[in-house]
Design a protein around this motif. Sequence first.
Motif, PDB file in Angstrom:
ATOM      1  N   LEU A   1      45.415  37.927  43.085  1.00  0.00           N
ATOM      2  CA  LEU A   1      44.159  38.677  43.188  1.00  0.00           C
ATOM      3  C   LEU A   1      43.232  38.352  42.023  1.00  0.00           C
ATOM      4  O   LEU A   1      42.025  38.135  42.212  1.00  0.00           O
ATOM      5  CB  LEU A   1      44.461  40.173  43.208  1.00  0.00           C
ATOM      6  CG  LEU A   1      44.605  40.856  44.568  1.00  0.00           C
ATOM      7  CD1 LEU A   1      45.008  42.312  44.389  1.00  0.00           C
ATOM      8  CD2 LEU A   1      43.320  40.753  45.365  1.00  0.00           C
TER       9      LEU A   1
ATOM     10  N   LEU B   1      51.346  39.262  43.206  1.00  0.00           N
ATOM     11  CA  LEU B   1      50.143  39.534  43.983  1.00  0.00           C
ATOM     12  C   LEU B   1      48.962  39.850  43.070  1.00  0.00           C
ATOM     13  O   LEU B   1      47.821  39.448  43.358  1.00  0.00           O
ATOM     14  CB  LEU B   1      50.396  40.695  44.943  1.00  0.00           C
ATOM     15  CG  LEU B   1      51.393  40.428  46.083  1.00  0.00           C
ATOM     16  CD1 LEU B   1      51.616  41.698  46.885  1.00  0.00           C
ATOM     17  CD2 LEU B   1      50.900  39.306  46.982  1.00  0.00           C
ATOM     18  N   ALA B   2      49.219  40.553  41.963  1.00  0.00           N
ATOM     19  CA  ALA B   2      48.149  40.836  41.004  1.00  0.00           C
ATOM     20  C   ALA B   2      47.573  39.551  40.425  1.00  0.00           C
ATOM     21  O   ALA B   2      46.357  39.431  40.220  1.00  0.00           O
ATOM     22  CB  ALA B   2      48.671  41.732  39.887  1.00  0.00           C
TER      23      ALA B   2
ATOM     24  N   HIS C   1      54.655  42.858  42.968  1.00  0.00           N
ATOM     25  CA  HIS C   1      53.417  43.494  42.517  1.00  0.00           C
ATOM     26  C   HIS C   1      52.701  42.611  41.494  1.00  0.00           C
ATOM     27  O   HIS C   1      51.470  42.442  41.547  1.00  0.00           O
ATOM     28  CB  HIS C   1      53.757  44.859  41.913  1.00  0.00           C
ATOM     29  CG  HIS C   1      52.592  45.790  41.816  1.00  0.00           C
ATOM     30  ND1 HIS C   1      51.768  46.096  42.874  1.00  0.00           N
ATOM     31  CD2 HIS C   1      52.118  46.516  40.764  1.00  0.00           C
ATOM     32  CE1 HIS C   1      50.841  46.948  42.489  1.00  0.00           C
ATOM     33  NE2 HIS C   1      51.027  47.219  41.202  1.00  0.00           N
TER      34      HIS C   1
ATOM     35  N   GLN D   1      48.772  44.356  48.463  1.00  0.00           N
ATOM     36  CA  GLN D   1      49.094  44.908  47.147  1.00  0.00           C
ATOM     37  C   GLN D   1      49.190  46.429  47.194  1.00  0.00           C
ATOM     38  O   GLN D   1      50.025  47.035  46.500  1.00  0.00           O
ATOM     39  CB  GLN D   1      48.026  44.476  46.130  1.00  0.00           C
ATOM     40  CG  GLN D   1      48.253  44.954  44.712  1.00  0.00           C
ATOM     41  CD  GLN D   1      49.390  44.241  44.024  1.00  0.00           C
ATOM     42  OE1 GLN D   1      50.511  44.209  44.514  1.00  0.00           O
ATOM     43  NE2 GLN D   1      49.104  43.661  42.866  1.00  0.00           N
TER      44      GLN D   1
ATOM     45  N   VAL E   1      45.448  39.731  50.357  1.00  0.00           N
ATOM     46  CA  VAL E   1      46.344  40.165  49.291  1.00  0.00           C
ATOM     47  C   VAL E   1      46.039  41.586  48.830  1.00  0.00           C
ATOM     48  O   VAL E   1      46.960  42.350  48.508  1.00  0.00           O
ATOM     49  CB  VAL E   1      46.279  39.179  48.106  1.00  0.00           C
ATOM     50  CG1 VAL E   1      47.081  39.705  46.918  1.00  0.00           C
ATOM     51  CG2 VAL E   1      46.826  37.831  48.532  1.00  0.00           C
TER      52      VAL E   1
ATOM     53  N   GLY F   1      41.604  48.507  42.760  1.00  0.00           N
ATOM     54  CA  GLY F   1      42.260  47.971  43.943  1.00  0.00           C
ATOM     55  C   GLY F   1      41.528  48.333  45.220  1.00  0.00           C
ATOM     56  O   GLY F   1      41.392  47.491  46.136  1.00  0.00           O
TER      57      GLY F   1
ATOM     58  N   GLY G   1      52.442  48.291  46.017  1.00  0.00           N
ATOM     59  CA  GLY G   1      52.297  49.298  44.980  1.00  0.00           C
ATOM     60  C   GLY G   1      52.878  50.637  45.394  1.00  0.00           C
ATOM     61  O   GLY G   1      53.491  51.350  44.576  1.00  0.00           O
TER      62      GLY G   1
END
Length: 471
Positions: free
Chosen positions: A193, A189-190, A186, A234, A230, A331, A238
């Motif tokens: 992003l 990927l954050a 998580h 995500q 992504v 998101g 999540g």
Amino acid sequence: MDLDALLLSRLQFAFTVAFHIIFPSFTIGLASFLAVLEGLWLLTRKEAFKTLYLFWVKVFAISFGMGVVSGVVLSYQLGTNWSVFAAVTAPVIGPLLAFEVLTAFFLEASFLGVMLFGWRKVGPGLHFASTVLVAVGTLISAFWIISANSWMQHPTGHEVLADGSLRAVDWWQVVFSPTFPERFAHMALAAYLTTSLVVGAASAWRILRSGPSPESSIALRMAIGMFAVVAPLQLVVGDLSGKDVQRLQPAKLAAIEGFWETRTEQPFHIVAWPDRAIEGNRFELSIPKVGSWITAGSVEAEVQGLKDFAPEDRPPAAIVFWAFRVMVGLGMLMIALGAWGAWLTLRDALGRGGREGPERSRAFLWSAVAMGPAGFVAVIAGWIVAEVGRQPYVVYGFLRTADAVSPIGAGQVSASLLAFMVVYAVIFVAGMLYILRLIAQGPQGEEEDAPVSDGQPPGNALAAAPPEHRP
């Protein structure tokens, strides 16, 4: 509200970590972006990739330095403000943080020098390897930090000694606690992003100001490709992380969803205002039964509410509830922006876009600019959910936050908090403004300034840039 040493220490740590997380969440993704740019330049010898590398490596160097400095402050606070926590958990947390220094920081520090200053002294292969190793080092650093934090979220692999301190008995369980895999994925990927949104916003801004250029178009399309893939991924990760929370931290999940009563067919609260005083929500806009399905996979599943827990064991529901919705809301906007950009790119590739390719759609470009800071806001909101939702524990189920604070007075903490606020306001705000100025200038004109020819690595952007652009 009583501004005692506990609350002030929590506010101070929250203030400094909110500043710090901005930089790692950016540099983790930016390091990988730089590795891809240099790799593409070596493969294709297209000047646009070299120009983009030389531009973004300057931003990376400044952001990396500010991340290191702000991270050191956090480690000092563990000793000054949270000495009881440090003393009790040192046999477990200490080695994890030491591994981060040994395996990640030394790697990054060593090869960062080659990456920034070695372009005239090493060959293309070694320079590219240095960039890749710096990118790997940022991920290794995140690995150990998330490992330590995941252990605090659900401690495993330890035993409690007679004096109340801890000792690790199974390092595999300590490092890979049950929540770690999803939380690490998580966070990684954050970071990707966050970086792709910044790169996309910077490229869109340059196109709006100066029209399309090879560099801006390439960077914009690379950013679109990243967050188009992504952002939906995500959402899946999540959800998996949320299932861990439902299983291991049910009080946090109840706060996230605004559940007070334990029941089946829980509603999904789109918006609400949880109030601890009335042990309920003051208003709700909800979808019936969907809450149980989202959190437990079935509308018939029973999901615990906050009333199942003693009042002193409940996290601050309103903060967690709204922070989660900020994160998820942003998101969803990221997913929409990625789908929009991918659609425009596909139409353009098929020759059906007319003047509606991503570089020519002003509506999309302005949307990309507006979404530039969204990754940072979502990361901070996510950390609020994770850390405030864990309360009243600093090590979940074992050590309460109130018992972990140092035996110091409120006056001492308030003085240091004020000092931090002043120093951060001057130094870090100036640094961030300088980064924004560099980004606003864009990669234009780097081709003439960079003394790099085909066959040479696109190394030190600091030396390649004209003097007025050097930090």
